[in-house]
Scaffold this active site. Structure first.
Site, PDB file in Angstrom:
ATOM      1  N   SER A 150       0.868  -1.180   0.000  1.00  0.00           N
ATOM      2  CA  SER A 150       0.000   0.000   0.000  1.00  0.00           C
ATOM      3  C   SER A 150       0.904   1.229   0.000  1.00  0.00           C
ATOM      4  O   SER A 150       2.024   1.176   0.530  1.00  0.00           O
ATOM      5  CB  SER A 150      -0.866   0.009   1.261  1.00  0.00           C
ATOM      6  OG  SER A 150      -1.398   1.296   1.482  1.00  0.00           O
ATOM      7  N   TYR A 163      -2.078  -0.777  10.338  1.00  0.00           N
ATOM      8  CA  TYR A 163      -2.138  -1.243   8.945  1.00  0.00           C
ATOM      9  C   TYR A 163      -0.913  -0.728   8.175  1.00  0.00           C
ATOM     10  O   TYR A 163      -0.242  -1.497   7.469  1.00  0.00           O
ATOM     11  CB  TYR A 163      -3.422  -0.752   8.298  1.00  0.00           C
ATOM     12  CG  TYR A 163      -3.543  -1.069   6.817  1.00  0.00           C
ATOM     13  CD1 TYR A 163      -3.934  -2.335   6.381  1.00  0.00           C
ATOM     14  CD2 TYR A 163      -3.273  -0.100   5.847  1.00  0.00           C
ATOM     15  CE1 TYR A 163      -4.055  -2.626   5.026  1.00  0.00           C
ATOM     16  CE2 TYR A 163      -3.390  -0.383   4.488  1.00  0.00           C
ATOM     17  CZ  TYR A 163      -3.781  -1.641   4.083  1.00  0.00           C
ATOM     18  OH  TYR A 163      -3.893  -1.930   2.742  1.00  0.00           O
TER      19      TYR A 163
HETATM   20  N1  NAD Z   1      -8.488  -1.430  -1.934  1.00  0.00           N
HETATM   21  C1  NAD Z   1      -7.561  -0.571  -1.563  1.00  0.00           C
HETATM   22  O1  NAD Z   1      -7.817   0.639  -1.474  1.00  0.00           O
HETATM   23  C2  NAD Z   1      -6.175  -1.046  -1.262  1.00  0.00           C
HETATM   24  C3  NAD Z   1      -5.160  -0.086  -1.198  1.00  0.00           C
HETATM   25  C4  NAD Z   1      -3.874  -0.490  -0.926  1.00  0.00           C
HETATM   26  C5  NAD Z   1      -3.606  -1.833  -0.720  1.00  0.00           C
HETATM   27  N2  NAD Z   1      -4.616  -2.748  -0.768  1.00  0.00           N
HETATM   28  C6  NAD Z   1      -4.287  -4.148  -0.521  1.00  0.00           C
HETATM   29  O2  NAD Z   1      -4.771  -4.931  -1.582  1.00  0.00           O
HETATM   30  C7  NAD Z   1      -4.954  -6.273  -1.118  1.00  0.00           C
HETATM   31  C8  NAD Z   1      -6.302  -6.793  -1.606  1.00  0.00           C
HETATM   32  O3  NAD Z   1      -7.339  -6.077  -0.980  1.00  0.00           O
HETATM   33  P1  NAD Z   1      -8.677  -5.604  -1.721  1.00  0.00           P
HETATM   34  O4  NAD Z   1      -8.645  -4.145  -1.746  1.00  0.00           O
HETATM   35  O5  NAD Z   1      -8.843  -6.349  -2.970  1.00  0.00           O
HETATM   36  O6  NAD Z   1      -9.781  -5.979  -0.633  1.00  0.00           O
HETATM   37  P2  NAD Z   1     -10.602  -7.320  -0.370  1.00  0.00           P
HETATM   38  O7  NAD Z   1     -11.109  -7.230   1.015  1.00  0.00           O
HETATM   39  O8  NAD Z   1     -11.582  -7.524  -1.478  1.00  0.00           O
HETATM   40  O9  NAD Z   1      -9.509  -8.456  -0.511  1.00  0.00           O
HETATM   41  C9  NAD Z   1      -8.799  -9.034   0.544  1.00  0.00           C
HETATM   42  C10 NAD Z   1      -8.933 -10.531   0.393  1.00  0.00           C
HETATM   43  O10 NAD Z   1      -8.079 -11.179   1.339  1.00  0.00           O
HETATM   44  C11 NAD Z   1      -8.800 -12.260   1.896  1.00  0.00           C
HETATM   45  N3  NAD Z   1      -8.236 -12.588   3.196  1.00  0.00           N
HETATM   46  C12 NAD Z   1      -8.209 -11.813   4.305  1.00  0.00           C
HETATM   47  N4  NAD Z   1      -7.614 -12.474   5.317  1.00  0.00           N
HETATM   48  C13 NAD Z   1      -7.249 -13.680   4.821  1.00  0.00           C
HETATM   49  C14 NAD Z   1      -6.604 -14.807   5.374  1.00  0.00           C
HETATM   50  N5  NAD Z   1      -6.191 -14.830   6.643  1.00  0.00           N
HETATM   51  N6  NAD Z   1      -6.386 -15.887   4.581  1.00  0.00           N
HETATM   52  C15 NAD Z   1      -6.795 -15.888   3.298  1.00  0.00           C
HETATM   53  N7  NAD Z   1      -7.416 -14.851   2.720  1.00  0.00           N
HETATM   54  C16 NAD Z   1      -7.646 -13.766   3.478  1.00  0.00           C
HETATM   55  C17 NAD Z   1     -10.238 -11.759   1.991  1.00  0.00           C
HETATM   56  O11 NAD Z   1     -11.155 -12.824   2.132  1.00  0.00           O
HETATM   57  C18 NAD Z   1     -10.366 -11.026   0.672  1.00  0.00           C
HETATM   58  O12 NAD Z   1     -10.741 -11.915  -0.365  1.00  0.00           O
HETATM   59  C19 NAD Z   1      -4.819  -6.222   0.407  1.00  0.00           C
HETATM   60  O13 NAD Z   1      -3.541  -6.720   0.782  1.00  0.00           O
HETATM   61  C20 NAD Z   1      -4.922  -4.741   0.710  1.00  0.00           C
HETATM   62  O14 NAD Z   1      -4.247  -4.385   1.891  1.00  0.00           O
HETATM   63  C21 NAD Z   1      -5.895  -2.379  -1.041  1.00  0.00           C
END
Ligand code: NAD
Length: 261
Positions: A150, A163
């Protein structure tokens, strides 16, 4: 699905954690549109099943498999990788995408929050990388590991201290593993997104839209990102186009980190 078809990832076998929703799902859809076969792993059965089914319907059966498991549990991480190797008949890439977000500043932080967030974002990524890299080393064909970080990992905002620190730890892992695994031709890179429209912001689409609308103008490009805009960058790191790139962390962030300098 609507991803442009191509062959940038022809023959690649890629495991994506958190692959049933958001950025992970978009990666699964785009990678398979580009010729890869994927295993989507996560801890919620329904979105994983639905993702794999939709891909298999569009691209042919056996293009995607779903593997249920919690990346923060050592036995699950081992099993996820083992099943992915069996189902895909090898492993060329791992996207460490599973993650959890919790808001809160210094005085909101607690040992419990630290454990919850670091267990998934840091320990989970470590366990998955260990298990995947072992397999890749055994097979001797190199590989690519991508950590979804991130922008907050390098430049935190007020109000999400735990986070942000978890993503800073992940960025350090990226560099350290890149050095350690380079002799095996295993590359390790990261992508640092700013705000992307996914369920992580709120499970309820209406509430999510409200908060993302507020965040849009903070980005120099004037809007939040779409999950496929992260998947397109991720495909570069999974493909041979990045054969000489390791230890890199790419901001895919609508310009937000340029503005903060
Ligand atoms: N969406 C944003 O704004 C954003 C920004 C920066 C970084 N990210 C990062 O992107 C990545 C994906 O997130 P997203 O935005 O697609 O949200 P999201 O919540 O759709 O995806 C996260 C996924 O991780 C899975 N997950 C969580 N804990 C888990 C575990 N212990 N074991 C297996 N699976 C698990 C969840 O079920 C979900 O499918 C994350 O690492 C998040 O920190 C997202």
């Amino acid at each position: 699905m609507g991803h442009a078809a191509g062959n940038r990832l022809a023959g690649k076998r890629i495991l994506i954690t958190g692959g049933g929703t958001g950025i992970g799902r978009s990666c699964a859809e785009f990678f398979t549109a580009q010729g890869a076969r994927v295993a989507v792993a996560g801890r919620q059965a329904e979105p994983l099943r639905e993702t794999a089914e939709a891909i298999n319907q569009e691209r042919g059966s056996g293009t995607a498999v779903a593997i249920l498991g919690d990346v923060s549990r050592e036995d699950d991480a081992e099993r996820i990788v083992r099943e992915a190797v069996e189902d895909l008949d090898g492993l060329d890439g791992l996207v460490n995408n599973a993650g959890v977000f919790e808001p809160g500043g210094l005085f909101d932080a607690s040992s419990e929050q630290l454990a919850r967030v670091f267990d998934v974002n840091v320990r989970g990524a470590l366990l998955m990388a260990q298990a995947a890299a072992r397999r890749m080393i055994e097979r001797g064909e190199g590989g690519s590991i991508l950590n979804i970080s991130s922008t907050l990992g390098s430049r935190p905002n007020k109000g999400c201290t735990v986070y942000s620190a978890s993503k800073a730890a992940l960025d350090n892992f990226t560099a350290a593993w890149a050095l350690e695994l380079a002799p095996h031709q295993i590359r390790v890179n990261g992508i640092a997104p700013a705000a992307v429209d996914t369920p992580i912001h709120h499970p309820d689409p209406e509430k999510r839209r409200e908060s993302l609308e507020r965040m849009g103008p903070m980005h120099p490009l004037g809007r939040v990102g779409r999950p496929e805009e992260i998947a397109w960058a991720a495909a570069y790191f999974m493909s041979d186009e990045s054969a000489w790139t390791t230890g890199a962390i790419l901001d895919v962030d609508g310009g937000i980190n340029a503005r903060n300098v």
